[in-house]
Design a protein around this motif. Sequence first.
Motif, PDB file in Angstrom:
ATOM      1  N   LEU A 358      22.403  62.381 -56.196  1.00 53.86           N
ATOM      2  CA  LEU A 358      21.103  62.841 -56.689  1.00 53.86           C
ATOM      3  C   LEU A 358      20.266  63.171 -55.462  1.00 53.86           C
ATOM      4  N   PHE A 359      19.886  64.429 -55.314  1.00 60.43           N
ATOM      5  CA  PHE A 359      19.240  64.887 -54.085  1.00 60.43           C
ATOM      6  C   PHE A 359      17.827  65.374 -54.367  1.00 60.43           C
ATOM      7  N   GLU A 360      16.875  64.829 -53.610  1.00 61.35           N
ATOM      8  CA  GLU A 360      15.485  65.290 -53.678  1.00 61.35           C
ATOM      9  C   GLU A 360      15.168  66.078 -52.409  1.00 61.35           C
ATOM     10  N   PRO A 361      14.977  67.413 -52.506  1.00 61.74           N
ATOM     11  CA  PRO A 361      14.617  68.210 -51.321  1.00 61.74           C
ATOM     12  C   PRO A 361      13.146  67.975 -50.981  1.00 61.74           C
ATOM     13  N   ARG A 362      12.894  67.125 -50.006  1.00 61.69           N
ATOM     14  CA  ARG A 362      11.524  66.657 -49.789  1.00 61.69           C
ATOM     15  C   ARG A 362      11.010  66.898 -48.368  1.00 61.69           C
ATOM     16  N   SER A 363      11.906  67.045 -47.396  1.00 57.28           N
ATOM     17  CA  SER A 363      11.453  67.213 -46.015  1.00 57.28           C
ATOM     18  C   SER A 363      10.884  68.618 -45.818  1.00 57.28           C
ATOM     19  N   ASN A 364      10.186  68.791 -44.703  1.00 56.60           N
ATOM     20  CA  ASN A 364       9.610  70.103 -44.409  1.00 56.60           C
ATOM     21  C   ASN A 364      10.692  71.171 -44.278  1.00 56.60           C
ATOM     22  N   THR A 365      11.902  70.765 -43.870  1.00 61.83           N
ATOM     23  CA  THR A 365      12.984  71.728 -43.703  1.00 61.83           C
ATOM     24  C   THR A 365      13.714  71.995 -45.008  1.00 61.83           C
ATOM     25  N   ALA A 389      13.478  68.335 -58.683  1.00 63.20           N
ATOM     26  CA  ALA A 389      12.367  69.245 -58.406  1.00 63.20           C
ATOM     27  C   ALA A 389      11.865  69.032 -56.981  1.00 63.20           C
ATOM     28  N   ILE A 390      11.310  70.082 -56.388  1.00 60.64           N
ATOM     29  CA  ILE A 390      10.854  70.035 -54.996  1.00 60.64           C
ATOM     30  C   ILE A 390       9.388  69.605 -54.965  1.00 60.64           C
ATOM     31  N   PRO A 391       9.065  68.470 -54.317  1.00 61.34           N
ATOM     32  CA  PRO A 391       7.677  68.003 -54.273  1.00 61.34           C
ATOM     33  C   PRO A 391       6.787  68.935 -53.437  1.00 61.34           C
ATOM     34  N   ASP A 392       5.546  69.079 -53.845  1.00 68.32           N
ATOM     35  CA  ASP A 392       4.524  69.819 -53.081  1.00 68.32           C
ATOM     36  C   ASP A 392       5.007  71.214 -52.684  1.00 68.32           C
ATOM     37  N   LEU A 393       5.667  71.881 -53.611  1.00 66.25           N
ATOM     38  CA  LEU A 393       6.248  73.186 -53.298  1.00 66.25           C
ATOM     39  C   LEU A 393       5.167  74.207 -52.944  1.00 66.25           C
ATOM     40  N   GLU A 394       3.966  73.995 -53.474  1.00 66.07           N
ATOM     41  CA  GLU A 394       2.881  74.949 -53.217  1.00 66.07           C
ATOM     42  C   GLU A 394       2.491  74.985 -51.737  1.00 66.07           C
ATOM     43  N   LYS A 395       2.902  73.970 -50.967  1.00 65.53           N
ATOM     44  CA  LYS A 395       2.571  73.950 -49.538  1.00 65.53           C
ATOM     45  C   LYS A 395       3.517  74.825 -48.708  1.00 65.53           C
ATOM     46  N   ILE A 396       4.583  75.317 -49.329  1.00 62.67           N
ATOM     47  CA  ILE A 396       5.549  76.172 -48.635  1.00 62.67           C
ATOM     48  C   ILE A 396       5.307  77.617 -49.056  1.00 62.67           C
ATOM     49  N   PRO A 397       5.233  78.572 -48.115  1.00 64.54           N
ATOM     50  CA  PRO A 397       5.049  79.984 -48.491  1.00 64.54           C
ATOM     51  C   PRO A 397       6.122  80.415 -49.497  1.00 64.54           C
ATOM     52  N   GLU A 398       5.715  81.210 -50.488  1.00 70.62           N
ATOM     53  CA  GLU A 398       6.602  81.539 -51.595  1.00 70.62           C
ATOM     54  C   GLU A 398       7.911  82.186 -51.135  1.00 70.62           C
ATOM     55  N   GLY A 418      27.192  71.270 -60.137  1.00 71.22           N
ATOM     56  CA  GLY A 418      25.793  71.178 -59.747  1.00 71.22           C
ATOM     57  C   GLY A 418      24.842  71.380 -60.906  1.00 71.22           C
ATOM     58  N   TYR A 419      23.736  70.609 -60.895  1.00 69.89           N
ATOM     59  CA  TYR A 419      22.679  70.745 -61.900  1.00 69.89           C
ATOM     60  C   TYR A 419      21.332  70.743 -61.185  1.00 69.89           C
ATOM     61  N   TYR A 420      20.391  71.520 -61.718  1.00 71.33           N
ATOM     62  CA  TYR A 420      18.998  71.394 -61.306  1.00 71.33           C
ATOM     63  C   TYR A 420      18.231  70.823 -62.488  1.00 71.33           C
ATOM     64  N   LEU A 421      17.635  69.654 -62.313  1.00 68.34           N
ATOM     65  CA  LEU A 421      16.876  68.987 -63.374  1.00 68.34           C
ATOM     66  C   LEU A 421      15.489  68.654 -62.840  1.00 68.34           C
ATOM     67  N   GLU A 422      14.462  68.966 -63.638  1.00 68.59           N
ATOM     68  CA  GLU A 422      13.107  69.003 -63.102  1.00 68.59           C
ATOM     69  C   GLU A 422      12.413  67.648 -63.029  1.00 68.59           C
ATOM     70  N   GLY A 447      12.096  60.243 -49.177  1.00 66.94           N
ATOM     71  CA  GLY A 447      10.918  59.667 -49.821  1.00 66.94           C
ATOM     72  C   GLY A 447      11.334  58.651 -50.868  1.00 66.94           C
ATOM     73  N   GLY A 448      10.469  58.418 -51.825  1.00 64.16           N
ATOM     74  CA  GLY A 448      10.729  57.393 -52.828  1.00 64.16           C
ATOM     75  C   GLY A 448      11.439  57.878 -54.069  1.00 64.16           C
ATOM     76  N   PHE A 449      11.514  59.221 -54.259  1.00 65.46           N
ATOM     77  CA  PHE A 449      12.200  59.816 -55.417  1.00 65.46           C
ATOM     78  C   PHE A 449      11.650  59.236 -56.722  1.00 65.46           C
ATOM     79  N   GLY A 450      10.365  58.922 -56.740  1.00 67.59           N
ATOM     80  CA  GLY A 450       9.721  58.461 -57.965  1.00 67.59           C
ATOM     81  C   GLY A 450      10.270  57.151 -58.504  1.00 67.59           C
TER      82      GLY A 450
END
Length: 460
Positions: A358-365, A389-398, A418-422, A447-450
Amino acid sequence: MSEKTHFHFTGICGTAMGAVASAMKRKGFTITGSDASVYPPMSDFLRGQGIEITEGYHEGNIPEGVDVVVIGNAISRGNPEAEAALNRKLLYHSLPEVMKDHFLRGKRNFVISGTHGKTTTSSMLAWLFRHAGKDPGFMIGGIPKNLGHGAQFTDSDINVLEGDEYDTAFFDKRSKFLHYLPECVVVNNIEFDHADIYNDVEEIKLSFKRLLNVVPSKGMAYVNGDERHCLDVAANAPCPVTTVGFGDGCELRISDVKYDEGSSSFTLGAESFTVPMTGEFNVRNAAMAVASAMFGGLSADEVREGLLAFGGIARRQELKGEKNGIKVIDDFAHHPTAIGLAVQSLRQKFPGAKLWVLFEPRSNTTRRKVFQKELAEALAKADVAIVAAIPDLEKIPENDRLDPVLLSADIAADGGIGYYLENNDAIIAKVKEGAKSGDVVAVLSNGGFGGIHKQLLEEL
């Protein structure tokens, strides 16, 4: 005692900031501080040291007559205390500058650097010195189980520092590790990372070259001899360099590696060692720690005994629990290479088990598309990979964002599932639907992955 006696720490509840603040308090300095989030255990620890902490950032938090404002790495322009320090023309320093002036100068500083393995290697090395009775100071970006916390400074002449190539502060864009006055440097590996501040791997390599430029002629740099970028950085370095690795060209060779369920044994040079961790990358980490410890004066026997007693690090393949025969593992891995190595290590530790990642894409990269292809290749090595889901996605240029839907499709194209689940509810439902006794569920996030680990163990 310096003529500067009152230091105010803006961002005091960070692990390293808090450790330095408390150590300075014990040296007799007057310390105050503030942070956006003041909560245990750091708040209790600091108040127990008699340090006054204010919650929230306000200009008035900086006392009149303060000598130095220490501005944390997470503080940016616009922060009320940063603006106050500038407008009031106060003396301000970064944390690494304060460490250098008050804790590192004149000491034997061991700096562990690289894209991956810094926390594990620095934890091992600090523990080896402590186990041998040296009581080292240390600053580590995790919680070593043997040491109990991530940072402390002692009266020992030895410090072990996790050396980060990230920048120092908003007013100092040099890498933090350039401030650490290293006698001994480890370069575990070098890859592209920190896409928010570096444009390519060549810029990162330049920072590592600068690090080797400040190692003294009587010091040592232990460099991964199996990796091209590391060899490029070490070429023409002005300090002594020893290459470490599996290859025939390495001056200090790792050989005779054997893996058991809970440990790995190996030979380094002419000496044999066992570390209670599995996986090739942990053997590499241990080899670097062994070499550095022996450079620091420990005998092979002291190192052997210390390694056997090493307890690992929180959030590095940590078993959080088991429910109905399904193991839930927590791991910090977030860079594609680290994910691939984590999968490889879990395969070695749990041979034959079905592996869920289970992968959370959370780092700046990893929130950016720079590793779109490489993430898919790494995650496809699991039996089932679920992308959150990608946290704080609005902080990354579209136009620069990772596409998690495409990522899940690419995992399948690379031979995985592979699955993408929000959200976490959907992820847990998918795991409950498919996981069976004997399976391993690895949660990968920086991070904490909720809190998904606890939820999984309640729901499975």
